[in-house]
Design an enzyme around this catalytic site. Sequence first.
Site, PDB file in Angstrom:
ATOM      1  N   HIS A  98      -8.933  -1.288  -8.510  1.00  0.00           N
ATOM      2  CA  HIS A  98      -9.163  -0.099  -7.470  1.00  0.00           C
ATOM      3  C   HIS A  98      -8.268   1.509  -7.706  1.00  0.00           C
ATOM      4  O   HIS A  98      -8.644   1.578  -7.541  1.00  0.00           O
ATOM      5  CB  HIS A  98      -8.507  -1.063  -6.093  1.00  0.00           C
ATOM      6  CG  HIS A  98      -8.898   0.170  -5.082  1.00  0.00           C
ATOM      7  ND1 HIS A  98      -9.810   0.507  -4.564  1.00  0.00           N
ATOM      8  CD2 HIS A  98      -7.392   0.631  -4.558  1.00  0.00           C
ATOM      9  CE1 HIS A  98      -9.235   1.091  -3.257  1.00  0.00           C
ATOM     10  NE2 HIS A  98      -7.798   1.117  -3.295  1.00  0.00           N
ATOM     11  N   ASP A 128       0.809  -1.154  -0.194  1.00  0.00           N
ATOM     12  CA  ASP A 128      -0.075   0.000   0.014  1.00  0.00           C
ATOM     13  C   ASP A 128       0.826   0.926   0.531  1.00  0.00           C
ATOM     14  O   ASP A 128       2.304   0.603   0.196  1.00  0.00           O
ATOM     15  CB  ASP A 128      -1.125   0.103   1.120  1.00  0.00           C
ATOM     16  CG  ASP A 128      -1.890   0.632   1.576  1.00  0.00           C
ATOM     17  OD1 ASP A 128      -2.569   1.394   0.207  1.00  0.00           O
ATOM     18  OD2 ASP A 128      -3.661   0.569   2.118  1.00  0.00           O
TER      19      ASP A 128
END
Length: 503
Positions: A365, A227
């Site tokens: 995403h 991330d």
Amino acid sequence: MRFNLQSIVSASLFAGLALQPVIAVPGSNLKPRRTDSILTSPEAQPDLPSPPAAAAAAASQSLNLDDIQGDILIGMKKNKEQFIFFSINNVKTFKKKLKILALAVTTTTQLLDVNKQPQAMVNIAFSQSGLNALNITDSLGDPAFAGGMFADAAFLGDPGTSNWVSAFAGTSIHGVFLLASDSTALIGIEIAAIKLLFGSSITQKYSLSGQARPGDQLGHEHFGFMDGISQPGITGFTANPTPGQTIIDPGHVLLGETGDSITRPSWAKDGSFLAFRQLKQFVPEFEKFLTDNPVNEPGLTPAQGSALFGARLMGRWKSGAPVDLAPLFDDPVLAKDPLRNNNFNFSHPGSDLKSDQSNCPFSAHIRKTAPRADFNPVNVNNHIIRAGIPYGPEVSTAEAASSVSQTERGLAFVAYQSNIGAGFRFIQHSWANNPNFIFGKNDSTPGFDPVIGQNAGQARFVSGLDRTNATKDFTLVMDFVQSRGGEYFFSPSVSALKTIFST
């Protein structure tokens, strides 16, 4: 001068003075010098600027990094973090104590320099209910903040608030303390100091503890994906942007700075709106979904097909390598190279940006939440600084075997922006939850964001995930990410904490 919260609290109590930072013991105002940073630095993520580079960049924009709370610009670099949500019982006492706490609030300058870092970061932010309690009546010019997240639940796609943590269901939370360190014990010391300082003037409503994942999963969220790679850079802070990194004006994050066109009270300058969401992740169930839906490509084993399916859902492999640059197989070397792992924009020579999903689906995403070349010119208005952290334990052997979650885990999502309606709220509602976005494609309904998109608890459809049949729709009958609620806060400048908030 660097102040230590524990020393300040002890000194203030010893001296019997609540309004003055009296230091009773010579030298006790200095924080012990650190040798190791309280922040993490995963290889794949963009590095923070060095203290001299940050100072030079800030000077070019007249940013005062000594007045900006430390969590706002740092991003997803925390090792361990505790969120303490509270309500205010006695306003007069609270303000007196806040004036003391303000001396120990950690700034951006401090977090960037190991020699200036405290043993634990301490930041504070307030909800609209908190501003009301403190009799701060100036409008901050943000309707979403003024209304609170509870009123926003349906707009954000939540299926009501029955799954919300009870403390978030309403407007009773006035503020949040954010404490971060490399040690839970050091965080505990700061929490004890805060409780000693504020005493009965506040009531703790809820607490959530987060921590970076262990070992080679450092920087990865609970589904396993690296991330924080696509964090935007900020003019006046980001000294050396990485290739592919979007650069935004500081006013998209900080109120009153270049790029913020909304009228604000002068004291709000260098503050930022904090959107907090507790996002529960159903990890074993997600892994089973990947296992049951491998992409059938020649030469791929079922396990490789499932890994590719997950990568196309996210837009990155678990290593962090983007599928736009590694469309069939993971590339861990690429993933760890910040000079390459974000240097893409979904366009390719000879391909049609309106129809080609062979590298990255329109619904992935990272594409739904940051469309890059899908906008021309590139969008620089709808960005956030993400500063969240995973919470909850690793998946147990029993959970993995049964493909059923038995213990809660997820992401303590934190997003900073100067306009919630153009930041988190817009990205969630208008992009992630909108099955027609990305607009202007040959497939007019790419589907929901398969990771964070919400449809009020109803089934969601997603297309483009199968490279061999881009029009094939997949139906997601469960949300692998479930909202447990949250709140909108305002993180003031340090100078505002010392004045408007404590007088």
